[in-house]
Design a protein around this motif. Structure first.
Motif, mmCIF file in Angstrom:
data_model
loop_
_atom_site.group_PDB
_atom_site.id
_atom_site.type_symbol
_atom_site.label_atom_id
_atom_site.label_comp_id
_atom_site.label_asym_id
_atom_site.label_seq_id
_atom_site.Cartn_x
_atom_site.Cartn_y
_atom_site.Cartn_z
ATOM 1 N N ASN A 98 0.811 -1.220 0.000
ATOM 2 C CA ASN A 98 0.000 0.000 0.000
ATOM 3 C C ASN A 98 0.844 1.271 0.000
ATOM 4 O O ASN A 98 0.430 2.287 -0.531
ATOM 5 C CB ASN A 98 -0.918 0.029 1.222
ATOM 6 N N ALA A 99 1.997 1.203 0.643
ATOM 7 C CA ALA A 99 2.819 2.410 0.775
ATOM 8 C C ALA A 99 3.488 2.738 -0.563
ATOM 9 O O ALA A 99 3.184 2.144 -1.580
ATOM 10 C CB ALA A 99 3.859 2.203 1.861
ATOM 11 N N TYR A 100 4.432 3.665 -0.585
ATOM 12 C CA TYR A 100 5.122 4.119 -1.784
ATOM 13 C C TYR A 100 4.114 4.591 -2.831
ATOM 14 O O TYR A 100 3.305 5.453 -2.558
ATOM 15 C CB TYR A 100 6.058 3.026 -2.330
ATOM 16 N N VAL A 101 4.085 3.936 -4.023
ATOM 17 C CA VAL A 101 3.229 4.460 -5.084
ATOM 18 C C VAL A 101 1.752 4.338 -4.746
ATOM 19 O O VAL A 101 0.933 5.069 -5.296
ATOM 20 C CB VAL A 101 3.516 3.765 -6.431
ATOM 21 N N GLY A 102 1.401 3.417 -3.853
ATOM 22 C CA GLY A 102 -0.012 3.231 -3.521
ATOM 23 C C GLY A 102 -0.672 4.511 -3.060
ATOM 24 O O GLY A 102 -1.722 4.907 -3.573
ATOM 25 N N PHE A 103 -0.045 5.190 -2.121
ATOM 26 C CA PHE A 103 -0.593 6.456 -1.630
ATOM 27 C C PHE A 103 -0.670 7.485 -2.750
ATOM 28 O O PHE A 103 -1.657 8.208 -2.889
ATOM 29 C CB PHE A 103 0.277 7.009 -0.500
ATOM 30 N N GLU A 104 0.395 7.521 -3.568
ATOM 31 C CA GLU A 104 0.410 8.505 -4.661
ATOM 32 C C GLU A 104 -0.729 8.276 -5.626
ATOM 33 O O GLU A 104 -1.388 9.222 -6.070
ATOM 34 C CB GLU A 104 1.741 8.424 -5.418
ATOM 35 N N TYR A 105 -0.958 6.983 -5.960
ATOM 36 C CA TYR A 105 -2.035 6.676 -6.905
ATOM 37 C C TYR A 105 -3.376 7.133 -6.347
ATOM 38 O O TYR A 105 -4.187 7.719 -7.054
ATOM 39 C CB TYR A 105 -2.095 5.173 -7.191
ATOM 40 N N ILE A 106 -3.597 6.842 -5.049
ATOM 41 C CA ILE A 106 -4.899 7.187 -4.471
ATOM 42 C C ILE A 106 -5.074 8.702 -4.452
ATOM 43 O O ILE A 106 -6.134 9.235 -4.805
ATOM 44 C CB ILE A 106 -5.022 6.575 -3.064
ATOM 45 N N ALA A 107 -4.011 9.416 -4.086
ATOM 46 C CA ALA A 107 -4.115 10.877 -4.050
ATOM 47 C C ALA A 107 -4.294 11.447 -5.451
ATOM 48 O O ALA A 107 -5.120 12.335 -5.682
ATOM 49 C CB ALA A 107 -2.864 11.456 -3.393
ATOM 50 N N ALA A 108 -3.520 10.886 -6.429
ATOM 51 C CA ALA A 108 -3.573 11.443 -7.778
ATOM 52 C C ALA A 108 -4.884 11.108 -8.465
ATOM 53 O O ALA A 108 -5.343 11.873 -9.319
ATOM 54 C CB ALA A 108 -2.395 10.911 -8.603
ATOM 55 N N THR A 109 -5.495 9.962 -8.111
ATOM 56 C CA THR A 109 -6.784 9.621 -8.722
ATOM 57 C C THR A 109 -7.814 10.691 -8.409
ATOM 58 O O THR A 109 -8.599 11.104 -9.267
ATOM 59 C CB THR A 109 -7.273 8.266 -8.199
ATOM 60 N N LYS A 110 -7.775 11.177 -7.175
ATOM 61 C CA LYS A 110 -8.746 12.184 -6.757
ATOM 62 C C LYS A 110 -8.578 13.475 -7.566
ATOM 63 O O LYS A 110 -9.560 14.111 -7.952
ATOM 64 C CB LYS A 110 -8.522 12.477 -5.274
ATOM 65 N N ASN A 111 -7.307 13.855 -7.853
ATOM 66 C CA ASN A 111 -7.073 15.146 -8.498
ATOM 67 C C ASN A 111 -6.994 15.052 -10.017
ATOM 68 O O ASN A 111 -7.498 15.924 -10.711
ATOM 69 C CB ASN A 111 -5.762 15.741 -7.979
ATOM 70 N N ASP A 112 -6.330 14.001 -10.529
ATOM 71 C CA ASP A 112 -6.009 13.969 -11.954
ATOM 72 C C ASP A 112 -6.983 13.140 -12.774
ATOM 73 O O ASP A 112 -7.211 13.435 -13.948
ATOM 74 C CB ASP A 112 -4.593 13.408 -12.164
ATOM 75 N N ILE A 113 -7.513 12.073 -12.219
ATOM 76 C CA ILE A 113 -8.356 11.173 -13.014
ATOM 77 C C ILE A 113 -9.821 11.423 -12.691
ATOM 78 O O ILE A 113 -10.672 11.346 -13.566
ATOM 79 C CB ILE A 113 -7.988 9.704 -12.743
ATOM 80 N N ILE A 114 -10.124 11.683 -11.422
ATOM 81 C CA ILE A 114 -11.484 11.979 -10.971
ATOM 82 C C ILE A 114 -12.421 10.830 -11.319
ATOM 83 O O ILE A 114 -13.404 10.995 -12.037
ATOM 84 C CB ILE A 114 -12.006 13.336 -11.512
ATOM 85 N N LEU A 115 -12.072 9.632 -10.861
ATOM 86 C CA LEU A 115 -12.943 8.474 -11.015
ATOM 87 C C LEU A 115 -13.184 7.881 -9.628
ATOM 88 O O LEU A 115 -12.271 7.874 -8.812
ATOM 89 C CB LEU A 115 -12.289 7.398 -11.878
ATOM 90 N N PRO A 116 -14.396 7.397 -9.365
ATOM 91 C CA PRO A 116 -14.627 6.795 -8.051
ATOM 92 C C PRO A 116 -13.858 5.491 -7.839
ATOM 93 O O PRO A 116 -13.484 5.169 -6.717
ATOM 94 C CB PRO A 116 -16.141 6.530 -8.039
ATOM 95 N N ASN A 117 -13.642 4.727 -8.923
ATOM 96 C CA ASN A 117 -13.000 3.424 -8.765
ATOM 97 C C ASN A 117 -11.499 3.547 -9.006
ATOM 98 O O ASN A 117 -11.045 3.700 -10.140
ATOM 99 C CB ASN A 117 -13.614 2.431 -9.748
ATOM 100 N N VAL A 118 -10.732 3.488 -7.914
ATOM 101 C CA VAL A 118 -9.283 3.659 -8.029
ATOM 102 C C VAL A 118 -8.669 2.512 -8.826
ATOM 103 O O VAL A 118 -7.680 2.697 -9.530
ATOM 104 C CB VAL A 118 -8.662 3.756 -6.623
ATOM 105 N N VAL A 119 -9.286 1.312 -8.721
ATOM 106 C CA VAL A 119 -8.719 0.159 -9.427
ATOM 107 C C VAL A 119 -8.710 0.411 -10.929
ATOM 108 O O VAL A 119 -7.704 0.174 -11.613
ATOM 109 C CB VAL A 119 -9.523 -1.113 -9.094
ATOM 110 N N THR A 120 -9.822 0.930 -11.447
ATOM 111 C CA THR A 120 -9.873 1.237 -12.875
ATOM 112 C C THR A 120 -8.853 2.305 -13.236
ATOM 113 O O THR A 120 -8.178 2.216 -14.260
ATOM 114 C CB THR A 120 -11.286 1.705 -13.257
ATOM 115 N N ALA A 121 -8.746 3.323 -12.374
ATOM 116 C CA ALA A 121 -7.793 4.399 -12.658
ATOM 117 C C ALA A 121 -6.373 3.855 -12.721
ATOM 118 O O ALA A 121 -5.602 4.194 -13.627
ATOM 119 C CB ALA A 121 -7.906 5.481 -11.596
ATOM 120 N N VAL A 122 -6.026 2.977 -11.766
ATOM 121 C CA VAL A 122 -4.662 2.435 -11.761
ATOM 122 C C VAL A 122 -4.449 1.546 -12.984
ATOM 123 O O VAL A 122 -3.451 1.668 -13.694
ATOM 124 C CB VAL A 122 -4.405 1.655 -10.455
#
Lengths: 210, 147
Positions: free
Chosen positions: A124-148
């Motif tokens: 979960n750490a390292y890129v995991g946190f970044e992905y979750i934070a960036a999904t909110k700002n850059d991708i704007i999708l509810p499903n983080v799995v799809t965004a990743v």
């Protein structure tokens, strides 16, 4: 018993059923029953994944493991035999030895595993946190799995699609989509299992060459 | 009359629903669980169910092997083509933001994800059906007593 949550009891029940099915698969000789039990195994693991909140994985496991691969295994079984040959005891002992060593190694490794649901675990750490934070700002999708899968790791997913494509392409090149128009017959152990209605069945099979 | 009349009637009812569910999983993948892989497999399983109940020849009449062959390659081409399109728009391979650089709600990302998931759907569904056709065409047609 009071500190056992219902989820934990469900998890343990599902895992126990997985062990039972695995033993049944190992003991059975009838390939048809084994294929069916493998489907059951996939469905049980899918239920377990849902309980672990890995819904996307559970979805895939149910669709691929319990659905498609059961059908494909049945298709493969029809081309070979209905029963597995009994394994000689010497060979079984060798496998048992390997399994015991591997199992002990896994138990040894359990001590280093992060606790279940640990937010700071390496997965979960390292890129995991970044992905979750960036999904909110850059991708704007509810499903983080799809965004990743589709955006952050889209080149990985491209590789996976090509793998699936290559699997299909390899099988089509080897076997042909029409199975060389019925000129080839499955003869497990030299016996003819297909009965007599195979002949006229293949006459109606248009679109000839493999 | 076929001995499988209940099976046929029920699967006739179910197959359209399975296909519809596949599209729901495909296009709702941004909001809930699912995506191209799952949708592709579910769609393929609708075709495979049709083949199991009504026979492989009927299924090949409904979904010809040539479609399967084309769909398989088309999926990879759609996915790769999306990457090439972002190149053309001045971005890196598969950096979807370049589809709508001015958008404040990440529309470029949404378009890109939609396109690649569509590619995944085509590739996975066709590859699964192709593998089934390849195996199924080789296996001899079975009578019910042989099972």
């Amino acid at each position: 018993m009071s500190n056992l949550s219902p989820t934990l009891i469900l998890d343990m029940g599902l895992l126990a059923m997985l062990v039972v099915v695995a033993f049944a698969v190992a003991r059975l000789r009838s390939l048809f029953a084994i294929v069916m039990l493998q489907g059951v195994y996939s469905l049980l693991s899918a239920a377990w994944f849902v309980s672990l909140d890995a819904v996307d994985v559970a979805f895939t496991e149910a669709a691929v493991g319990a659905g498609i691969s059961t059908v494909l295994m049945l298709g493969a079984m029809l081309l070979t035999d209905r029963d597995a040959k009994p394994v000689p005891v010497g060979q079984a002992l060798g496998s048992l030895f390997v399994v015991i060593i591997a199992g002990l190694a896994m138990f040894y490794a359990i001590g280093d595993m992060p606790a279940f649901g640990d937010a700071n675990s390496p997965a979960n750490a390292y890129v995991g946190f970044e992905y979750i934070a960036a999904t909110k700002n850059d991708i704007i999708l509810p499903n983080v799995v799809t965004a990743v899968l589709a955006s952050f790791r889209s080149i990985d997913t491209f590789g996976e699609v090509v793998v699936v494509y290559m699997a299909g392409l390899g099988i089509v090149l080897l076997l042909g989509l029409n199975g060389n128009a019925g000129k080839w017959r499955a003869r497990p152990n030299g016996q003819n299992i297909c009965g007599q209605n195979i002949g006229q069945k293949n006459m109606s099979n248009k679109g000839g060459q493999s | 009359m076929s001995p499988h009349v209940i099976l046929r009637v029920v699967s006739k009812l179910l197959i359209p629903l399975i296909a519809l569910f596949a599209f729901y999983v495909q296009f709702h993948g941004d909001y809930g669980p699912g995506g191209g892989f799952q949708a592709g497999v579910i769609f393929a399983s609708a075709i495979i169910l049709y083949a199991l109940v009504f026979g492989l020849d009927e299924a090949k009449r409904a979904v010809p092997p040539s479609w399967v062959r084309i769909g398989m390659s088309l999926g990879v081409l759609i996915y790769g083509g999306t990457g090439v399109a972002t190149w053309m728009l001045g971005g890196e391979f598969l950096s979807f933001t370049f589809f709508a650089p001015q958008s404040t709600h990440a529309a470029g990302q949404h378009w890109g994800i939609l396109a690649v998931e569509l590619g995944v759907l085509f590739a996975v569904a066709s590859a699964m059906v192709a593998i089934f056709y390849a195996f199924g065409s080789r296996a001899p047609e079975l009578r019910d007593e042989d099972w």
